[in-house]
Design an enzyme around this catalytic site. Structure first.
Site, PDB file in Angstrom:
ATOM      1  CG  HIS A   1      -1.947  -2.843  11.572  1.00 38.19           C
ATOM      2  ND1 HIS A   1      -1.754  -3.495   9.776  1.00 38.19           N
ATOM      3  CD2 HIS A   1      -0.808  -3.837  11.864  1.00 38.19           C
ATOM      4  CE1 HIS A   1      -0.723  -3.594  10.103  1.00 38.19           C
ATOM      5  NE2 HIS A   1      -0.024  -3.315  10.981  1.00 38.19           N
TER       6      HIS A   1
ATOM      7  CE1 TYR B   1      -8.530  -5.775   5.228  1.00 40.20           C
ATOM      8  CE2 TYR B   1      -7.452  -6.967   4.442  1.00 40.20           C
ATOM      9  CZ  TYR B   1      -7.363  -6.092   4.491  1.00 40.20           C
ATOM     10  OH  TYR B   1      -6.834  -4.927   4.177  1.00 40.20           O
TER      11      TYR B   1
END
Length: 464
Positions: free
Chosen positions: A66, A129
């Site tokens: 992605h 993240y």
């Protein structure tokens, strides 16, 4: 004892961070994100606003690829992964692949437009993240995807994808030939119809131009109606520049509304969306007592226009990502002093021109090119003086040069003083000396042409 370190990769902007694990019999501790230390080593100050974590129960869980509309810093809280990144940004690097094995001791900074994927190498892996924008269902429309099994990328997954755990959505992503390239962030030019705006448009044809009457900086609702997502740079080439009318009650309000309130709105937009703001300033922020002005000279504006521009400079200067480009005596497409002199020369008029104000012309060709240079070269943020080079001249000397180039005698220009010219008129006070020191700009590698060269070329493009 290992030290914090940052390594570059074959994908520009994709950085590998070697973290320090401080451990003993109890376990370990690490600084997963330490802004001061990491930015000093070259990590972008990407201003994260959200922290996401993915728990993966089994070995072989494979996610991605992605490319999301934000920057991210990925790291491992527990376990190990094989990380893979593919550059999906437009340009010659499109399709380039980097792979790194990650454990708690390693993190990776992933810039916007680079597709991110990973495969767990042990059970119970926790993948974390930081991102610098808030996720929303609408943001998915800005993603670009690549199939994990793409033959062109040829990622050497440790666990064959046939044996891996992959979601149906990830398995259906397009191959590289069909992947949507991620364009660079947009540039927006405010004041696109003005002298500088038109010059910028020639150099930045893909930029979005905004101008009156559709875009009015003095109206908050108009500013709020613009979709600022995906904008990387705003160049503010607009201003209220009716210097003399600014001394009237109505003009004073209009000048403050456009030059200060409007700029404050742009500053809020830039801060919220992490946009670089380029703001064009003026020699009028000084009182003109110094014969040449450097970037650090204290403000001392003489009139309302200069006061509003100084106030705007202070606002813009508070932004982390800003360029204040200070200029003087701007000449470009549209009404300006040089064009007026050309018209008077053609009509046989012998004007009286002020001879006790001194500076250098700035042609929008060089002003626009200098702004583009600062952005393209990643020059340090801050304030830069930008005018054409060459000797300092008075307005009367410039007018005489124009007349000579038009075939008229320079003696047809009659010099006068500022006081004599202003007698009986509404005239704002002006700095006597407007010349700007250019050392800081020259140190970035950009040297504007001499004003005399530009003047001759400019006259060849206009007709009286």
């Amino acid at each position: 004892m290992p030290e914090l370190a940052i390594r570059t990769t074959d994908i520009p902007g994709l950085l590998v961070i070697d973290l320090v694990l401080n451990g003993d019999a109890r376990g370990w501790f690490k600084e997963n994100w330490q802004r001061a230390k990491m930015t000093d080593l070259g990590l972008p100050d990407f201003a994260p606003v959200q922290n996401n974590m993915s728990f993966n129960t089994a070995t072989g869980v494979t996610r991605g690829l992605h490319a999301e509309p934000w920057d991210k810093l990925v790291s491992i809280a527990h376990g190990r992964v094989f990380g893979a990144w593919v550059d999906l940004r437009t340009g010659e690097g499109f399709g380039r692949v980097v792979t790194v094995e990650l454990g708690p001791e390693t993190a990776v900074f992933v810039p916007r437009g680079v597709a991110n994927g990973y495969q767990t190498l042990v059970d119970d892996t926790v993948y974390s993240y930081l991102v610098n924008d808030h996720w929303s269902p609408q943001s998915r429309g800005s993603y670009s995807y690549l199939n994990l099994a793409d033959e062109a990328a040829a990622i050497a997954w440790p666990i064959p994808l046939a044996s891996a755990t992959i979601s149906e959505a990830d398995a259906g992503h397009p191959r590289l030939a069909q992947a949507r390239p991620v364009p660079p962030k947009r540039t927006v030019i405010i004041g696109a119809g003005g002298q500088l705006g038109r010059a910028l448009d020639e150099l930045l044809p893909d930029a979005v131009g905004l101008d009156l009457p559709d875009f009015d900086l003095t109206r908050q609702d108009v500013v709020d109606a613009v979709d600022w997502s995906g904008v990387g740079t705003i160049i503010n080439a607009s201003a209220y520049t009716a210097v003399d009318l600014a001394e009237t009650p109505e003009g004073r309000r209009a000048a403050w509304a456009a030059n200060v309130d409007g700029v404050a709105r742009l500053c809020r937009v830039a801060a919220e969306h992490r946009i670089t703001l380029v703001h064009v300033s003026t020699d009028y922020v000084f009182d003109g007592t110094a014969e040449e002005h450097d970037e650090d000279e204290p403000f001392a504006p003489l009139g309302v226009y200069g006061q509003t521009k100084a106030a705007a400079d202070i606002l813009v200067g508070q932004l982390a990502r800003h360029y204040i480009v200070r200029t003087s005596w701007v000449i470009g497409a549209g009404k300006n002093f040089v064009r007026t002199m050309v018209e008077l020369a053609a009509r046989g008029v012998s004007p009286t021109v002020v001879d006790d104000q001194y500076g250098r012309l700035t042609f929008t060709t060089d002003l626009a090119a200098g702004i583009v240079h600062l952005l393209a070269s990643d020059a340090p943020f801050g304030t830069y003086n930008l005018s054409n080079t060459g000797p300092v001249q008075s307005w009367a000397q410039i007018a005489a040069a124009v007349f000579a180039l038009c075939g008229r005698s320079p003696d047809d220009i009659t010099p006068t003083t500022t006081d004599a010219y202003a007698a009986g008129k509404l005239v704002s006070p002006r700095p006597v000396h407007s010349a700007l020191k250019l050392d800081k700009l020259l140190a970035t590698g950009f040297t504007p042409l001499p004003a005399a060269d530009r003047l001759a070329a400019y006259l060849a493009t206009i007709t009286p």
